[in-house]
Design a protein around this motif. Structure first.
Motif, PDB file in Angstrom:
ATOM      1  N   LEU A 294      41.906  25.815  47.261  1.00  0.00           N
ATOM      2  CA  LEU A 294      42.871  26.284  46.269  1.00  0.00           C
ATOM      3  C   LEU A 294      42.502  27.692  45.787  1.00  0.00           C
ATOM      4  O   LEU A 294      43.383  28.537  45.585  1.00  0.00           O
ATOM      5  CB  LEU A 294      42.934  25.309  45.084  1.00  0.00           C
ATOM      6  CG  LEU A 294      43.594  23.960  45.359  1.00  0.00           C
ATOM      7  CD1 LEU A 294      43.436  23.036  44.162  1.00  0.00           C
ATOM      8  CD2 LEU A 294      45.076  24.141  45.699  1.00  0.00           C
ATOM      9  N   ALA A 295      41.211  27.935  45.614  1.00  0.00           N
ATOM     10  CA  ALA A 295      40.770  29.278  45.244  1.00  0.00           C
ATOM     11  C   ALA A 295      41.068  30.272  46.367  1.00  0.00           C
ATOM     12  O   ALA A 295      41.474  31.412  46.115  1.00  0.00           O
ATOM     13  CB  ALA A 295      39.274  29.268  44.921  1.00  0.00           C
TER      14      ALA A 295
ATOM     15  N   GLY B 141      44.778  31.505  46.276  1.00  0.00           N
ATOM     16  CA  GLY B 141      44.994  32.549  45.275  1.00  0.00           C
ATOM     17  C   GLY B 141      44.383  33.869  45.686  1.00  0.00           C
ATOM     18  O   GLY B 141      44.989  34.940  45.503  1.00  0.00           O
TER      19      GLY B 141
ATOM     20  N   ALA C  76      46.561  35.564  48.467  1.00  0.00           N
ATOM     21  CA  ALA C  76      47.793  36.169  47.949  1.00  0.00           C
ATOM     22  C   ALA C  76      47.502  37.495  47.261  1.00  0.00           C
ATOM     23  O   ALA C  76      48.228  38.482  47.449  1.00  0.00           O
ATOM     24  CB  ALA C  76      48.469  35.196  46.979  1.00  0.00           C
ATOM     25  N   ASP C  77      46.421  37.544  46.476  1.00  0.00           N
ATOM     26  CA  ASP C  77      46.082  38.785  45.769  1.00  0.00           C
ATOM     27  C   ASP C  77      45.630  39.866  46.748  1.00  0.00           C
ATOM     28  O   ASP C  77      45.964  41.047  46.593  1.00  0.00           O
ATOM     29  CB  ASP C  77      44.979  38.496  44.754  1.00  0.00           C
ATOM     30  CG  ASP C  77      44.885  39.599  43.697  1.00  0.00           C
ATOM     31  OD1 ASP C  77      45.818  40.413  43.600  1.00  0.00           O
ATOM     32  OD2 ASP C  77      43.878  39.642  42.968  1.00  0.00           O
TER      33      ASP C  77
ATOM     34  N   ASP D 159      38.207  41.086  42.175  1.00  0.00           N
ATOM     35  CA  ASP D 159      38.893  41.508  40.952  1.00  0.00           C
ATOM     36  C   ASP D 159      38.356  42.816  40.391  1.00  0.00           C
ATOM     37  O   ASP D 159      39.141  43.634  39.887  1.00  0.00           O
ATOM     38  CB  ASP D 159      38.797  40.393  39.901  1.00  0.00           C
ATOM     39  CG  ASP D 159      39.682  39.209  40.252  1.00  0.00           C
ATOM     40  OD1 ASP D 159      40.908  39.380  40.291  1.00  0.00           O
ATOM     41  OD2 ASP D 159      39.150  38.127  40.521  1.00  0.00           O
TER      42      ASP D 159
ATOM     43  N   LYS E 103      46.696  41.380  35.348  1.00  0.00           N
ATOM     44  CA  LYS E 103      46.205  40.119  35.893  1.00  0.00           C
ATOM     45  C   LYS E 103      44.720  40.220  36.231  1.00  0.00           C
ATOM     46  O   LYS E 103      43.932  39.312  35.918  1.00  0.00           O
ATOM     47  CB  LYS E 103      47.022  39.753  37.135  1.00  0.00           C
ATOM     48  CG  LYS E 103      46.610  38.465  37.816  1.00  0.00           C
ATOM     49  CD  LYS E 103      45.793  38.728  39.056  1.00  0.00           C
ATOM     50  CE  LYS E 103      45.458  37.434  39.795  1.00  0.00           C
ATOM     51  NZ  LYS E 103      44.522  37.675  40.912  1.00  0.00           N
TER      52      LYS E 103
ATOM     53  N   VAL F 206      41.668  38.112  34.561  1.00  0.00           N
ATOM     54  CA  VAL F 206      40.767  37.298  35.378  1.00  0.00           C
ATOM     55  C   VAL F 206      39.311  37.680  35.135  1.00  0.00           C
ATOM     56  O   VAL F 206      38.445  36.810  34.982  1.00  0.00           O
ATOM     57  CB  VAL F 206      41.125  37.436  36.870  1.00  0.00           C
ATOM     58  CG1 VAL F 206      40.033  36.808  37.738  1.00  0.00           C
ATOM     59  CG2 VAL F 206      42.456  36.774  37.166  1.00  0.00           C
TER      60      VAL F 206
END
Length: 308
Positions: A168-169, A172, A175-176, A256, A283, A287
């Protein structure tokens, strides 16, 4: 002894990786300014390393896959990322040539006509896509395979709960990462800024290395129950907490943090105030703040357990 299912999964995923590497190299070889022979040397090298890694892993590792570092994904990235980097650099070169040819001040009017892909070594894929679309499609396939490939690879020592959290991580993150490259390279104000594009591509390549590592971004339910029952020092619990801290620092340092710096640079130095850029900038800020808050929480838990 490894079961047939584990061996089939390990070999099957690596074969899919090789097919995508071949497609990427085929696309690179189809460009007129690249020779037809040396990209296939790259494919041969990637094939040898990937097959050798598969044989070594299946013979040495009784679980069928390594835990903290995944060599087959690293080799897959070595076979695809440089090729995709060259495809994006080729697009940059074409934009610069178009700009110089027509004495334009910017790249805003650059158009990439739809062309039928050429034949390489007698292999033809009759798909009409622009060069931009080809590069984007190959990047999307790569990110999809990174997530799906890790899912279908033998899970090794990972529990199903931990693997599902990590996948799941990964979704994400993928997509980023895709948005970061498309946004940075596609911004009209910097499309012909060679140093900026190269930095964006380098950070993009750097961020992809996260997929080679085990990311533990949250404590599993079982470990939380252990913490609630026993506040004393526990080696398993400490390893879990340390793994989560490593995962948090990995995301900040490899994704990030660099993404935030680049986006702030585009906003401040190039006066770019596009809606998507501003949204993803905030975003990334959010984060990073949440990850630092999580680190603070883990520190407090450690201090409480030490006192208990």
């Amino acid at each position: 002894m490894l079961t047939f299912e584990v061996i089939a999964k390990a070999v099957g995923v690596r074969m899919v990786f090789l097919l995508h590497i071949a497609l990427c190299i085929w696309r690179l070889a189809s460009l007129n300014n690249y020779d037809d022979f040396w990209p296939w040397v790259m494919f041969t090298g990637a094939s040898v390393f990937l097959l050798a890694e598969a044989a070594f892993t299946l013979c040495i590792n009784k679980h069928g896959e390594w835990r903290r570092f995944i060599p087959c994904i690293f080799i897959y990235l070595l076979g695809t990322v440089p090729v995709l980097f060259m495809l994006e650099y080729d697009l940059l070169t074409r934009r610069l040539e178009y700009k110089d040819r027509y004495n334009m001040e910017s790249c805003t009017r650059f158009a990439d006509n739809v062309t039928l892909t050429s034949s390489v070594a007698g292999i033809v894929i009759p798909v009409q896509l622009t060069a931009n679309s080809w590069s984007l499609a190959l990047q999307q396939i790569m990110l999809f395979l990174l997530v799906a490939g890790r899912w279908f690879l033998p899970k090794g020592k990972l529990s199903r709960e931990k693997l599902s959290n990590m996948l799941l991580a990964y979704v994400g993150m993928a997509a980023d990462i895709l948005e970061f490259l498309s946004e940075g390279v596609g911004t009209e104000a910097v499309r012909c800024e060679k140093p900026v594009i190269i930095v964006i591509l380098c950070i993009w390549a750097w961020s992809l290395l996260q997929f080679t590592m085990e990311l533990n971004l949250q404590m599993t339910k079982r470990k939380k129950q252990m913490l609630s029952r026993d506040r004393r020092k526990n080696s398993i619990l400490y390893r879990s907490r340390n793994s989560e801290v490593r995962g948090i620092f990995t995301v900040i340092i490899m994704q990030d943090g660099p993404f935030l710096v680049v986006r702030l640079y585009l906003i401040v130095m190039h006066d770019i105030f596009e809606q998507s850029l501003i949204f993803f900038t905030f975003k990334n800020i959010l984060v990073v703040m949440l990850q630092l808050y999580r680190l603070w929480i883990l520190t407090c838990i450690k201090l409480d357990s030490d006192e208990g």
